[in-house]
Design a protein around this motif. Structure first.
Motif, PDB file in Angstrom:
ATOM      1  N   TYR A 176     100.065  43.916  50.738  1.00  0.00           N
ATOM      2  CA  TYR A 176     101.526  43.910  50.783  1.00  0.00           C
ATOM      3  C   TYR A 176     101.978  44.466  52.130  1.00  0.00           C
ATOM      4  CZ  TYR A 176     106.189  45.907  50.270  1.00  0.00           C
ATOM      5  OH  TYR A 176     107.486  46.264  50.475  1.00  0.00           O
ATOM      6  N   VAL A 177     102.934  43.769  52.742  1.00  0.00           N
ATOM      7  CA  VAL A 177     103.512  44.206  54.015  1.00  0.00           C
ATOM      8  C   VAL A 177     105.019  44.363  53.835  1.00  0.00           C
ATOM      9  CG1 VAL A 177     103.893  43.647  56.436  1.00  0.00           C
ATOM     10  CG2 VAL A 177     101.722  43.044  55.351  1.00  0.00           C
ATOM     11  N   ASN A 178     105.520  45.516  54.215  1.00  0.00           N
ATOM     12  CA  ASN A 178     106.947  45.839  54.102  1.00  0.00           C
ATOM     13  C   ASN A 178     107.616  45.571  55.445  1.00  0.00           C
ATOM     14  OD1 ASN A 178     108.748  48.698  52.723  1.00  0.00           O
ATOM     15  ND2 ASN A 178     109.518  46.996  53.885  1.00  0.00           N
ATOM     16  N   LEU A 179     108.470  44.537  55.504  1.00  0.00           N
ATOM     17  CA  LEU A 179     109.266  44.278  56.699  1.00  0.00           C
ATOM     18  C   LEU A 179     110.682  44.785  56.462  1.00  0.00           C
ATOM     19  CD1 LEU A 179     108.222  40.631  57.707  1.00  0.00           C
ATOM     20  CD2 LEU A 179     107.232  42.805  58.466  1.00  0.00           C
ATOM     21  N   GLY A 180     111.420  44.925  57.542  1.00  0.00           N
ATOM     22  CA  GLY A 180     112.807  45.357  57.434  1.00  0.00           C
ATOM     23  C   GLY A 180     112.964  46.820  57.733  1.00  0.00           C
ATOM     24  N   ASP A 181     114.152  47.324  57.452  1.00  0.00           N
ATOM     25  CA  ASP A 181     114.483  48.706  57.808  1.00  0.00           C
ATOM     26  C   ASP A 181     114.720  49.585  56.591  1.00  0.00           C
ATOM     27  OD1 ASP A 181     116.808  47.631  56.876  1.00  0.00           O
ATOM     28  OD2 ASP A 181     117.893  47.757  58.770  1.00  0.00           O
ATOM     29  N   ASP A 182     114.333  49.099  55.420  1.00  0.00           N
ATOM     30  CA  ASP A 182     114.537  49.886  54.210  1.00  0.00           C
ATOM     31  C   ASP A 182     113.251  49.888  53.396  1.00  0.00           C
ATOM     32  OD1 ASP A 182     116.159  51.587  52.808  1.00  0.00           O
ATOM     33  OD2 ASP A 182     117.111  50.033  51.616  1.00  0.00           O
ATOM     34  N   SER A 183     113.195  50.779  52.436  1.00  0.00           N
ATOM     35  CA  SER A 183     111.950  50.980  51.704  1.00  0.00           C
ATOM     36  C   SER A 183     111.709  49.883  50.676  1.00  0.00           C
ATOM     37  CB  SER A 183     111.984  52.325  50.996  1.00  0.00           C
ATOM     38  OG  SER A 183     110.870  52.465  50.131  1.00  0.00           O
ATOM     39  N   GLY A 184     110.449  49.488  50.570  1.00  0.00           N
ATOM     40  CA  GLY A 184     110.014  48.600  49.499  1.00  0.00           C
ATOM     41  C   GLY A 184     109.011  49.297  48.602  1.00  0.00           C
TER      42      GLY A 184
END
Length: 974
Positions: free
Chosen positions: A421-429
């Motif tokens: 799993y890869v978390n992109l963006g500026d907020d938490s996943g």
């Protein structure tokens, strides 16, 4: 009476092709309403009447100086209403009570609460945005959303909610509407808006359709400028006005008029909010609208830049608006309207028309019998469990799969998947990641390298399935949502060599920037980055629930409005609220109390507790710590020694497979499966009798005792070494190795053991030693290898295994005992049972470690007649065959492997379960039970043997596990 006749005639004559058959502001008791309205109106001064036309903005978090200014405005100008903005609910309630007390005529209270009070207030509930709701096919859910938002408004004393937004967002670049719109399709927007309106007005809160005549197809923000709508009148009539026509005909209470330049409707250059042609000519006369008409905020640049302060208010009233919202200067505006009245530019009939409608609205919302807002439990009342329940159901119906190549969704065949799993963006996943981990082993891949995306790509090489989540702020619908250029390049690069599932927790327009989508197997639009959205999306990815949503807008050339690829549930466990499956959260709190008593009374250091019903985990809590003196709190992915649960979670399913294959049947004798038993006193013992504990086998044998030094009672040097070697290769504990050949002694001891003197029920571990040997010989594989490949890996039970010390950190393993009689050390990650330890940790009767979540998967598979996650693990009918008590009487409650309820007694259960239910318990404090009739799974894991197994079994003596079971059944709402 003369005015009433004039009023009725005016409204009747306003009806054209469309319109309202009745005034939407009329109450059920019209005569009483008219009497109240007339009595107030007839006693008002001109200034008081004009003051009713104003709704001023108030913030509950404002300064004392600003508060004094507001109080002065309300009392001096006899203001008719308040639109509340920023602040908190308790602050607002107290301030509202104070301001209402100052007003001779109760104030009409409005708020922008399009997705709930949280649009403006802290500590209040945020429902999904309209764009998310637009993806849902079921309008009843939208109606319920409107109703629950209405209930929140009413609880806080809000009478008008400036919702729903009925703008048709046909312009993806719209800077102010976007997520506030139900979408770009006029029919879908209309259906959703109507359902929302009906729900909210059913709760007693008046709806407001906005922004008339339509703010959806513009790239400008009327807060900052005057946007232009350059379409023909025919286009506007067929698209933008369509929702208004339908809602008006169904009883819409009010409309808000936007600040727009619409040359095809009025070429004078007037903003629509100040245009008589638009407000009176179209909204009132052509559409026949009889409800209240609000301007949009007059402080917005789209109106404020048009004329002098005060003149704008007058122009808005002359245009046909009833309420001037957020005037730049109330005093000047009131003066201008009074001046116009005195000059004859505004007639008494015109003034009465608006003021009496306002008073009618006040009566309809109950202000004729005004009561202050109670602040007790206010925050709790605005953040209810039923709101979470609805939110979850909304997300289940909204989340949309827009690409599903090779049917990558839902993910199946977990044994073949290496998932990252890869978390992109500026907020938490993080919530999303942990929700994914409930289903199988998923690794979160992160990079601290300056060349982030190149480093990530390198780390992903060993994985065959990549889940990428785009997570951006969920604080408001106006937050940035787009993928960056680097993120797009990374996605496209990874998709060349891996199966990629891209999940966007933002609005669908983020898809527009994707150009090369052919290599991306799965694309999901989850719309929002809330916790429930993240959890629900993970359930869809793994098939606990199916995908049902459709796109409310088009997103580039690849993705068209109305598209959505449905999937179906493959019957993996989902995660939800008790109320979704007919149970009570409130009643389940009693389970918390019993579990806390067990921990606080030192019956066990910690507990994992799980309850699932109808395929959904609805209770999954942890109590206490790993040890009494430690600091490690129990969490959901810690693992426990399951002890005898091993029998039904490891040996039994493998045996069921062999029965299905015809290798054995329940009447097969030991002599037929193990040749050495042909000359044994157990030659004619059948599998059925053996697993029913009806075969005269001895209960157990302390095999380890003979390997202790007779003097010291510690491991004898004859049998043990502290270092591994070929001759001493059985690891019974850390740095303690049993002689390799001693494993062969255990089956011999069992084979040669005496039978009990008479045939009766007697629980025994011996069958599982015997069957372990048979199963391993048949497959020429070890039991742990077999159960992993046949069941645990394909089930996604990746926290279930033998000998966890080999692969799992001790921090995640709950210890079972401080052994002072055999291994003389803390037993953590090594099986507690001595006989299983002497089999290298792999026993047929003990040795499996797991957490409650994984145990529930296996038990759910049994409940589903061998089916789970899209795979038929066991043939239909096999589980019931083994879940039958063939020798049941008042002494014997055993099925074939499974424990059963005791006939005429409570036995191992609360006595409240069905007779078709089954399960098992374990020496370390573990317990699991499944009930097909109630579709219920219960898992209780504990380490009550810590620090010493010689302690009294208080869990058993106090009936903790079965008392909790009783409370679970009492929480079922029949």
């Amino acid at each position: 009476m003369r005015y009433l006749v004039s009023f009725i005639c005016f409204t009747f004559c306003s009806l054209f092709t469309f319109g309202q058959s009745t005034n939407p502001l009329l109450a059920h008791d019209v005569a009483a309403q008219n009497k109240w309205v007339d009595s107030l109106y007839n006693n008002m001064t001109l200034k008081e009447k004009v003051g009713q036309l104003y709704m001023v903005q108030v913030m509950s978090n404002q300064s004392e100086a600003k508060k004094r200014e507001i109080v002065n405005t309300i009392t001096k100008h006899h203001i008719g209403g308040i639109i509340y903005s920023l602040g908190g609910p308790v602050q607002q309630a107290k301030l509202n009570n104070e301001l209402q007390a100052l007003s001779e005529i109760p104030l009409l209270i409005g708020m922008d609460a399009e997705w709930g009070l949280s649009m403006r207030l802290d500590s209040t509930y945020a429902f999904p945005w309209n764009m998310t709701l637009g993806a849902i096919k079921n309008e009843e859910l939208i109606k319920q959303t409107g109703k629950q938002i209405g209930e929140h408004c009413k609880r806080l004393g809000v009478h008008f909610n400036f919702a729903p937004d009925v703008d048709i967002n046909t312009n993806p670049l719209n800077p102010i509407i976007g997520n506030r719109s139900f979408g770009e399709d006029r029919d879908n927007v209309t259906a959703k808006a109507l359902a929302f309106m009906e729900g909210m007005q059913a709760a007693g809160v008046l709806a407001n359709a906005k922004h008339f005549p339509g703010h959806g197809d513009t790239h400008q923000d009327s807060h900052k400028t005057l946007p232009s709508i350059d379409f023909s009148a025919k286009r506007i009539d067929s698209i933008e006005l369509y929702p208004y026509k339908k809602l008006i005909s169904e009883g819409l209470s009010s409309v808000m008029v936007a600040h727009l330049n619409v040359p095809s409707l009025d070429d004078s250059g007037y903003p629509s909010s100040l245009s008589k042609k638009i407000v009176t000519g179209i909204l009132k006369e052509k559409l026949g609208f009889q409800g209240l008409i609000f301007t949009d905020a007059l402080t917005m640049k789209g109106a404020a830049d048009f004329d002098e302060v005060g003149e704008i208010d007058l122009a808005a009233f002359k245009a046909g608006n009833d309420i001037m919202l957020m005037s730049e200067d109330v005093e000047k505006g009131v003066a201008k309207i009074i001046e116009a009245y005195n000059k004859g530019e505004i007639t008494e009939e015109r003034l009465a028309y608006s003021v009496k409608k306002i008073l009618q609205a006040k009566y309809k919302v109950g202000l004729n019998n005004y009561k202050p807002i109670g602040v007790h439990n206010l925050v709790q009342d605005l953040n209810r469990l039923e709101d979470d329940v609805l939110y979850e159901e909304l997300m289940e119906n909204a989340i949309t799969i827009v690409q599903n190549k090779l049917n990558v969704l839902p993910i199946q065949h977990l044994e073949t998947k290496d998932i990252a799993y890869v978390n992109l963006g500026d907020d938490s996943g993080e919530v999303f990641f942990n929700a994914l981990r409930r289903y199988t082993k998923v690794h979160k891949i992160e990079s601290e390298s300056p060349n982030k995306f190149k480093n990530l790509s390198q780390k992903l090489q060993s994985y065959n399935t990549i889940i990428i989540g785009l997570h951006r702020s969920n604080d408001s619908p106006w937050k940035p949502y787009k993928l960056t250029k680097s993120e797009i390049e990374f996605i496209e690069d990874v998709a060349k060599d891996h199966a990629v599932i891209l999940d966007l927790f933002v609005k669908p327009y983020a898809l527009m920037d994707l150009k090369n989508i052919d290599n991306i197997e799965g694309i999901i639009v989850s719309y929002q980055n809330s916790e429930i959205a993240q959890e629900t999306s993970a359930e869809i990815i793994f098939g606990a629930i199916g995908a049902r949503g459709t796109l409310p807008v088009s997103a580039g050339s690849h993705f068209v409005v109305g598209e959505g690829i449905p999937t179906v549930s493959i019957k993996r466990l989902g995660y939800s609220f008790p109320e979704r499956v007919g149970m009570s959260t409130e009643k389940l709190k009693r389970v918390d109390s019993v579990a806390k008593i067990a921990v606080d009374s030192m019956m066990t250091p910690g507990i994992q507790l799980l309850v699932a019903r109808e395929g959904k985990v609805i209770y999954n809590k942890n109590f206490g710590k790993h040890t009494y003196k430690g600091n490690e709190n129990v969490v959901w992915d810690d693992i426990y020694d399951l002890a005898s649960l091993t029998k039904i979670l490891s040996t039994l399913p493998l045996l069921m497979e062999l029965e299905e294959q015809g290798v054995i049947n329940l009447d097969t004798k030991l002599s037929a499966i193990l040749p050495e038993y042909k000359t044994s006193n157990k030659a004619n013992v059948t599998i059925k009798k053996m697993l029913s504990h009806y075969a005269q086998l001895r209960p157990w044998e302390p095999f380890y005792y003979k390997t202790l030094d007779s003097v010291t009672k510690k491991p004898s040097a004859k049998y043990y070494r502290t270092q591994r070697s070929e001759a001493f290769n059985v690891e019974v504990a850390k740095n303690l190795y049993l002689r390799t050949d001693y494993q062969d002694s255990l089956p011999e001891i069992i084979k040669d053991s005496e039978l009990l003197s008479r045939l009766r029920y007697r629980y025994s571990d011996f069958p599982y030693y015997i069957l372990k040997k048979f199963i391993e010989q048949h497959y020429d594989q070890t039991l742990d290898e077999l159960v992993q490949s046949h069941f645990y890996k394909p089930l996604g039970a990746n926290n279930t295994l033998y000998n966890p010390y080999k692969t799992i950190s001790n921090k995640k393993i709950v210890p079972s005992e401080v052994d002072d009689y055999y291994r003389y050390q803390e037993v953590r990650g090594y099986v507690h049972d001595m006989g299983a330890a002497m089999q290298n940790g792999v026993g047929g009767h003990a040795g499996v470690f797991s957490n409650a979540n994984d145990v529930a998967k296996i038990m759910q598979m049994y409940l589903q007649d061998g089916f789970y996650g899209g795979k038929q693990f066991l043939k239909a009918g096999t589980v019931p065959k083994f879940n039958t008590c063939y020798y049941c009487d008042k002494y014997n409650r055993r099925g074939v492997g499974f424990d059963k309820p005791q006939l005429g007694k409570s036995g191992p259960t609360c006595g409240c379960v069905s007779m078709s239910s089954f399960g098992h318990s374990g020496f370390t404090g573990t317990y699991t039970w499944a009930d097909p009739e109630k579709e219920l799974v219960y898992v209780f894991l504990a380490n009550r043997t810590y620090p010493s197994s010689n302690r009294k079994n208080l869990l058993l003596r106090e009936n903790i596990r079965t008392e909790i079971q009783r409370l679970i059944y009492e929480a079922i709402e029949e």
